[in-house]
Scaffold this motif. Structure first.
Motif, PDB file in Angstrom:
ATOM      1  N   HIS A 232     -66.319  24.600  36.390  1.00  0.00           N
ATOM      2  CA  HIS A 232     -66.986  24.786  35.095  1.00  0.00           C
ATOM      3  C   HIS A 232     -67.957  25.961  35.073  1.00  0.00           C
ATOM      4  N   SER A 233     -68.014  26.710  36.168  1.00  0.00           N
ATOM      5  CA  SER A 233     -69.104  27.686  36.304  1.00  0.00           C
ATOM      6  C   SER A 233     -69.099  28.797  35.267  1.00  0.00           C
ATOM      7  N   ASP A 234     -68.003  29.532  35.193  1.00  0.00           N
ATOM      8  CA  ASP A 234     -68.041  30.727  34.354  1.00  0.00           C
ATOM      9  C   ASP A 234     -66.722  30.891  33.623  1.00  0.00           C
ATOM     10  N   HIS A 235     -66.786  31.413  32.417  1.00  0.00           N
ATOM     11  CA  HIS A 235     -65.588  31.643  31.609  1.00  0.00           C
ATOM     12  C   HIS A 235     -65.810  32.903  30.796  1.00  0.00           C
ATOM     13  N   GLU A 236     -66.117  33.947  31.458  1.00  0.00           N
ATOM     14  CA  GLU A 236     -66.605  35.231  30.953  1.00  0.00           C
ATOM     15  C   GLU A 236     -67.751  35.052  29.963  1.00  0.00           C
ATOM     16  N   VAL A 240     -69.757  30.024  23.862  1.00  0.00           N
ATOM     17  CA  VAL A 240     -71.064  29.757  23.244  1.00  0.00           C
ATOM     18  C   VAL A 240     -72.193  29.626  24.279  1.00  0.00           C
ATOM     19  N   SER A 241     -71.969  28.875  25.353  1.00  0.00           N
ATOM     20  CA  SER A 241     -73.073  28.677  26.307  1.00  0.00           C
ATOM     21  C   SER A 241     -73.428  29.973  27.027  1.00  0.00           C
ATOM     22  N   ALA A 242     -72.396  30.731  27.442  1.00  0.00           N
ATOM     23  CA  ALA A 242     -72.662  31.987  28.159  1.00  0.00           C
ATOM     24  C   ALA A 242     -73.285  33.015  27.228  1.00  0.00           C
ATOM     25  N   HIS A 243     -72.721  33.107  26.022  1.00  0.00           N
ATOM     26  CA  HIS A 243     -73.221  34.114  25.101  1.00  0.00           C
ATOM     27  C   HIS A 243     -74.644  33.797  24.658  1.00  0.00           C
ATOM     28  N   THR A 244     -74.919  32.518  24.416  1.00  0.00           N
ATOM     29  CA  THR A 244     -76.269  32.141  23.997  1.00  0.00           C
ATOM     30  C   THR A 244     -77.282  32.465  25.098  1.00  0.00           C
ATOM     31  N   THR A 245     -76.937  32.117  26.325  1.00  0.00           N
ATOM     32  CA  THR A 245     -77.852  32.391  27.444  1.00  0.00           C
ATOM     33  C   THR A 245     -78.119  33.896  27.534  1.00  0.00           C
ATOM     34  N   HIS A 246     -77.038  34.662  27.429  1.00  0.00           N
ATOM     35  CA  HIS A 246     -77.139  36.126  27.496  1.00  0.00           C
ATOM     36  C   HIS A 246     -77.963  36.684  26.335  1.00  0.00           C
ATOM     37  N   LEU A 247     -77.707  36.169  25.151  1.00  0.00           N
ATOM     38  CA  LEU A 247     -78.406  36.645  23.945  1.00  0.00           C
ATOM     39  C   LEU A 247     -79.911  36.396  24.049  1.00  0.00           C
ATOM     40  N   VAL A 248     -80.270  35.172  24.425  1.00  0.00           N
ATOM     41  CA  VAL A 248     -81.692  34.830  24.508  1.00  0.00           C
ATOM     42  C   VAL A 248     -82.364  35.655  25.608  1.00  0.00           C
ATOM     43  N   ALA A 249     -81.667  35.803  26.731  1.00  0.00           N
ATOM     44  CA  ALA A 249     -82.231  36.601  27.835  1.00  0.00           C
ATOM     45  C   ALA A 249     -82.376  38.073  27.443  1.00  0.00           C
ATOM     46  N   SER A 250     -81.573  38.522  26.489  1.00  0.00           N
ATOM     47  CA  SER A 250     -81.630  39.945  26.113  1.00  0.00           C
ATOM     48  C   SER A 250     -82.962  40.295  25.439  1.00  0.00           C
ATOM     49  N   ALA A 251     -83.655  39.283  24.938  1.00  0.00           N
ATOM     50  CA  ALA A 251     -84.992  39.525  24.370  1.00  0.00           C
ATOM     51  C   ALA A 251     -86.055  39.517  25.478  1.00  0.00           C
ATOM     52  N   LEU A 252     -85.600  39.491  26.720  1.00  0.00           N
ATOM     53  CA  LEU A 252     -86.455  39.342  27.907  1.00  0.00           C
ATOM     54  C   LEU A 252     -87.127  37.973  27.961  1.00  0.00           C
ATOM     55  N   SER A 260     -81.928  26.903  28.763  1.00  0.00           N
ATOM     56  CA  SER A 260     -82.115  25.766  27.864  1.00  0.00           C
ATOM     57  C   SER A 260     -81.351  26.005  26.556  1.00  0.00           C
ATOM     58  N   ALA A 261     -81.434  27.225  26.049  1.00  0.00           N
ATOM     59  CA  ALA A 261     -80.709  27.567  24.814  1.00  0.00           C
ATOM     60  C   ALA A 261     -79.197  27.469  25.031  1.00  0.00           C
ATOM     61  N   GLY A 262     -78.734  27.998  26.161  1.00  0.00           N
ATOM     62  CA  GLY A 262     -77.294  27.941  26.459  1.00  0.00           C
ATOM     63  C   GLY A 262     -76.790  26.509  26.551  1.00  0.00           C
ATOM     64  N   ILE A 263     -77.613  25.652  27.153  1.00  0.00           N
ATOM     65  CA  ILE A 263     -77.251  24.232  27.287  1.00  0.00           C
ATOM     66  C   ILE A 263     -77.158  23.582  25.904  1.00  0.00           C
TER      67      ILE A 263
END
Ligand code: CMX
Length: 438
Positions: A232-236, A240-252, A260-263
């Motif tokens: 279940h680790s990664d799916h590029e 939604v979970s990967a993109h959300t995590t990436h999106l939120v992290a992009s704001a630093l 938490s957002a990705g979850i």
């Protein structure tokens, strides 16, 4: 601290940075595709605008982790003694660096995770203050968010950190989280479903082994956990979970805020929650059967009833895949080996025989084949984890391996704050009229 992994990661980052810089500087205007109106309205499906080297999802072949298929990945990873399954900690090192770790490198991460896995008391207090009927995904997300006060990234940023150092505290936060997530999950599980009786960690055990131990589930559940987390680790990057995590992290935002957002995204029924929905569907179906044999005809009728009620068949379909998910196949092979005659597995298999035909006849879905969630719950059920609303938490521990590796690399490569452009409906209508005229 796992020095070997961190040093290797830093070397890889230094090697990689010029590649990204060159692409932006010298080839920044090369087109990767065009966006249609259907894509703008339809969830950006297929729009190629994310970059990751950690995994790649081919629609026909399925996922590759760092270039390797699922069977290849399981084959090369260092194995837990006495088990045919890899250390999750070694897989973490692999996702981070792209190199298969040696046993020494793996064991260093095992020790680091052990040293960091204890849950802070304030997290326990927060979980205990929540109403007991709160969904375990809400508790899981809340527990992760509560730990944000420990963020090294946030602390170093406030002190004034140089951009090329961002990856370092992001990696440290990610490691701290990864070590604690199984403990957090096991605490939630035992508090909610096992009379609030908790099992202390076993200092001898690796992540998969200790998770099984703290859940209170006997062997070979340790191997099930290892398999489950890796699958279940990664799916590029676009799910939604990967993109959300990436999106939120992009704001630093730091790893705690981002994960938490990705979850929270994973908790949606069209994404990770589908694994609990599969079990719910099967249990409702069995209740309606009232002891009758679940024949292909009866399964077919139940699937049509679901579709005719305007609902989706959980565990089937995918936004990218156009064949049976290899994560489904890997779990099916596990079932064929370990629980071939289990009635619930037989039911899953009957659905597998019938559902693709039903969905094809229904004519809507672009992919009538099963995804990862169609098969995962039955394995949990077989080993005694019958509380299906906990299943997505298990997915979440696994998914964290991928998304936290990704955001560490996002900061290493200086990926920008995400900010796609929106248009109005009128602008789309004007564009459509202009295209028709032309
Ligand atoms: N049952 C019924 N209808 C389905 C379907 C299914 N399993 N899968 C897709 N469809 C429908 C869609 O709802 C859509 O209908 P509308 O045109 O009325 O909106 C149509 O078929 C076209 O959808 P698609 O392009 O094939 O699929 P999407 O990329 O839009 O959605 C997914 C992908 C996974 C959300 C969808 O297949 C689905 O809802 N599956 C069931 C839920 C599920 O198993 N989710 C887990 C996915 C894996 C994961 O992320 O964990």
């Amino acid at each position: 601290m796992s020095k070997l992994l961190k040093e290797k990661l830093f070397k890889k980052i230094q090697e990689h940075r010029p590649r990204t810089a060159k692409l932006v500087k010298e080839h920044g205007d090369v087109k990767l595709g065009e966006v249609t109106i259907a894509q703008a309205i339809g969830g950006a499906r297929g729009v190629r605008c994310l970059v990751t080297d950690i995994s790649y999802l081919d629609p026909m072949e399925g996922i590759r982790f760092r270039g390797r298929t699922i069977p290849e990945t399981f084959e090369v990873m260092p194995k837990v003694p006495g088990s045919g399954y890899p250390y999750v900690e070694g897989f973490w090192s692999y996702l981070m660096t792209g190199d298969v770790p040696t046993m020494a490198e793996t064991l260093e991460v095992v020790e680091e995770f052990k040293a960091k896995r204890e849950l802070p008391q304030y997290v326990i207090d927060i979980l205990r203050a929540m109403p007991r009927d709160t969904h375990p995904m809400t508790m899981f997300s809340q527990g992760i968010l509560a730990m944000q006060r420990e963020s090294l990234f946030a602390k170093r940023y406030a002190e004034g950190m140089k951009k090329d150092e961002y990856w370092d505290p992001m990696y440290e936060d990610s490691t701290n989280l990864m070590a604690k997530l199984p403990t957090l999950a096991a605490y939630i599980y035992r508090m909610k479903y096992k009379s609030d009786v908790h099992i202390p960690a076993d200092p001898k055990l690796d992540m998969g082994g200790n998770f099984a131990h703290q859940m209170g589930i006997a062997k070979p559940y340790d191997d099930v956990a290892r398999m489950y987390f890796i699958l279940h680790s990664d799916h590029e990057s676009g799910n939604v979970s990967a993109h959300t995590t990436h999106l939120v992290a992009s704001a630093l935002s730091d790893a705690y805020y981002s994960l938490s957002a990705g979850i929270n995204g994973l908790a949606g029924p069209l994404h990770g929650l589908a694994n609990q929905e599969v079990l719910r569907w099967m249990m409702n179906f069995q209740t309606k059967l009232g002891g009758q044999e679940p024949t292909e005809e009866l399964v077919k009728k139940a699937l049509w009833d679901t579709l005719n009620a305007g609902q989706v068949i959980p565990g089937y379909g995918h936004a990218v895949l156009r064949k049976t998910d290899p994560r489904y196949v890997a779990q099916r092979e596990f079932c064929l080996k370990n629980l071939p005659d289990y009635p619930l597995f037989k039911l899953i298999d009957t659905i597998f025989k019938v559902a693709p035909g039903v969905l094809t006849e229904h004519g809507k879905t672009k992919n009538p084949w099963p995804n990862v969630d169609a098969q995962s719950g039955v394995i949990q059920w077989y080993y005694g984890l019958t509380e299906w609303d906990f299943y997505t938490v298990l997915f979440g521990i696994g998914r964290a391996l991928g998304v936290l590796s990704n955001i560490t690399w996002d900061r290493a490569l200086g990926y920008a704050i995400e900010r796609p452009k929106s248009l109005t409906t009128k602008m789309l209508e004007d564009a459509a009229a202009a295209a028709k005229k032309a």
